[in-house]
Write a protein that holds these residues in place. Structure first.
Motif, PDB file in Angstrom:
ATOM      1  N   ASN A   8       0.799  -1.221   0.000  1.00 56.94           N
ATOM      2  CA  ASN A   8       0.000   0.000   0.000  1.00 56.94           C
ATOM      3  C   ASN A   8       0.833   1.273   0.000  1.00 56.94           C
ATOM      4  OD1 ASN A   8      -2.131  -1.746   0.076  1.00 56.94           O
ATOM      5  ND2 ASN A   8      -2.704  -1.324   2.195  1.00 56.94           N
ATOM      6  N   ARG A   9       2.164   1.144   0.013  1.00 61.51           N
ATOM      7  CA  ARG A   9       3.076   2.280  -0.165  1.00 61.51           C
ATOM      8  C   ARG A   9       4.072   1.889  -1.248  1.00 61.51           C
ATOM      9  NH1 ARG A   9       4.039   6.404   3.545  1.00 61.51           N
ATOM     10  NH2 ARG A   9       6.273   6.227   3.198  1.00 61.51           N
ATOM     11  N   GLN A  11       6.451   2.957  -5.034  1.00 66.44           N
ATOM     12  CA  GLN A  11       7.314   4.005  -5.576  1.00 66.44           C
ATOM     13  C   GLN A  11       7.541   3.782  -7.067  1.00 66.44           C
ATOM     14  OE1 GLN A  11      11.535   3.614  -4.286  1.00 66.44           O
ATOM     15  NE2 GLN A  11      10.778   1.931  -3.023  1.00 66.44           N
ATOM     16  N   TRP A  93       4.881  12.379  -3.008  1.00 64.51           N
ATOM     17  CA  TRP A  93       3.850  11.443  -2.568  1.00 64.51           C
ATOM     18  C   TRP A  93       2.477  11.792  -3.132  1.00 64.51           C
ATOM     19  CZ3 TRP A  93       4.747   6.839  -0.717  1.00 64.51           C
ATOM     20  CH2 TRP A  93       5.994   6.586  -0.124  1.00 64.51           C
ATOM     21  N   SER A  95      -1.742  10.240  -3.107  1.00 64.75           N
ATOM     22  CA  SER A  95      -2.712   9.324  -2.504  1.00 64.75           C
ATOM     23  C   SER A  95      -3.618   8.762  -3.596  1.00 64.75           C
ATOM     24  CB  SER A  95      -3.553  10.047  -1.447  1.00 64.75           C
ATOM     25  OG  SER A  95      -4.348  11.057  -2.050  1.00 64.75           O
ATOM     26  N   GLU A 113      -0.887   4.848  -1.125  1.00 62.00           N
ATOM     27  CA  GLU A 113      -0.104   5.993  -1.577  1.00 62.00           C
ATOM     28  C   GLU A 113       1.114   5.503  -2.343  1.00 62.00           C
ATOM     29  OE1 GLU A 113       1.161   8.312   1.767  1.00 62.00           O
ATOM     30  OE2 GLU A 113       1.890   6.574   2.887  1.00 62.00           O
ATOM     31  N   HIS A 115       4.973   7.102  -4.287  1.00 66.41           N
ATOM     32  CA  HIS A 115       5.906   8.201  -4.519  1.00 66.41           C
ATOM     33  C   HIS A 115       6.249   8.245  -5.997  1.00 66.41           C
ATOM     34  CE1 HIS A 115       9.646  10.567  -4.346  1.00 66.41           C
ATOM     35  NE2 HIS A 115       9.141  11.075  -3.239  1.00 66.41           N
TER      36      HIS A 115
END
Length: 347
Positions: A8-9, A11, A93, A95, A113, A115
């Motif tokens: 969930n994060r 890049q 970043w 969302s 989110e 990056h």
């Protein structure tokens, strides 16, 4: 429940014209509505693979759905494509809210989110030592399929189940390039299958805007081995498998067979030359430790392509596979090339 294989994060760097966020849902099919909202903006539709259809196929190219070459072709899977020129996309970043409504009116929501770094990766690109990386997104963008870093083997490996046309982009878009790397194929007990090596990927071409996924595939030079070990180079715009007027495919397929074996390491030199509106793709493959051969096992041009068709001027280097057992790639190095098409034609 909505799940994202890369977490969930996430890049991303600029490696092609879309950011890809893969996922799956356990919602009861069929899906009534599937949208994402980027940074609180307007909802954007994305495609979720349905249950296999019975009777009359929904799409003009047959019973296959548009995602058959983009996903694992499993119900509930999706691949969100966010164009890098989307106005809502911001540096740093971002969302993203993912909302899926099933046929009974139940709504699943996932907030994640990622990056975003819009600067291209410079060449040369050296991935000969992977020990400092913790996850695959630090070094590449997963376009289709799933990949892992194997620290024991200092290699990038495709993950089972291996889908069709899985693709991991390592480099950013550039012109003429050369990639060298080592590759090792796992043993397939059922049969020796189609083997993908690497690709200078030019992008996905939209066929049906309402779907929210682009099935058309473009390459400046895709290096593969077919199920008999015959080497192939593909140069393509939109696959030409679909009814888009400007799509085309040019292919070299050698009649001889290479004595490829599982669990043996091979070295590859793969080049793409883009000059004066002409593309050339070529590669060599040989057993690691043996002298590199002088001849290219496959070489193809699009110099005779009708002038009305679009040309490819930039491509991103990536690792490619089509079904089968996991493949390992290691000792990867990509650099810019300064070769003119005229020099190749004269030779």
């Amino acid at each position: 429940m909505i799940q994202l294989p890369q977490g969930n994060r996430q890049q991303f760097r600029w490696r092609h014209n879309d950011i890809n966020i893969q996922g799956k849902t356990d919602a009861k099919l069929p899906i009534v509505c599937s949208v994402y909202l980027l940074n609180g903006g307007s909802p954007v539709h994305f495609y979720v693979e349905p249950e296999p259809e019975l009777g009359e196929p929904k799409y003009p190219w047959g019973t296959r759905t548009p995602s058959v070459l983009r996903l694992l072709n499993l119900p509930g899977h999706f691949n969100i494509e966010i164009p890098v020129d989307t106005p809502a996309l911001q540096e740093g970043w971002n969302s993203i809210r993912i909302q899926i409504e099933d046929g009974e009116g139940e709504v699943e929501v996932l907030d994640a989110e990622f990056h975003w770094n819009s600067h291209p990766l410079p060449l040369p690109l050296n991935l000969q030592n992977l020990s400092s990386y913790n996850n695959i997104q630090e070094i590449a963008q997963v376009v289709d399929g799933n990949f892992d870093i194997n620290r024991e083997k200092n290699a990038i490996c495709s993950r089972v189940p291996v889908g069709s046309d899985i693709l991991l982009l390592l480099g950013s878009p550039y012109g003429s390039q050369e990639a060298t790397y080592d590759v090792r194929f796992a043993r397939n007990e059922n049969s020796w299958c189609f083997l993908g090596l690497s690709d200078f990927f030019a992008g996905h071409i939209e066929q049906s805007p309402d779907l929210g996924i682009k099935p058309g595939y473009s390459s400046a030079g895709l290096a593969t081995l077919d199920n008999k070990g015959r080497p192939q180079i593909w140069i393509a715009w939109g696959d030409s498998l679909y009814d888009k007027e400007d799509s085309w495919v040019i292919k070299t397929e050698k009649e001889f067979q290479l004595p490829m074996r599982a669990e043996v390491t091979y070295s590859v030199r793969h080049q793409v030359i883009m000059d004066e509106g002409v593309n050339c793709g070529r590669f060599r493959i040989w057993k690691k430790g043996n002298p590199e051969p002088n001849l290219w096992v496959c070489q193809e041009y699009n110099k005779h392509l009708d002038g009305k068709f679009p040309r490819i001027t930039q491509a991103s280097f990536g690792l490619f596979q089509y079904w089968g057992m996991p493949t390992e790639w290691s000792n990867i190095h990509v650099r810019a090339l300064d070769i003119k098409i005229k020099e190749l034609v004269e030779k």
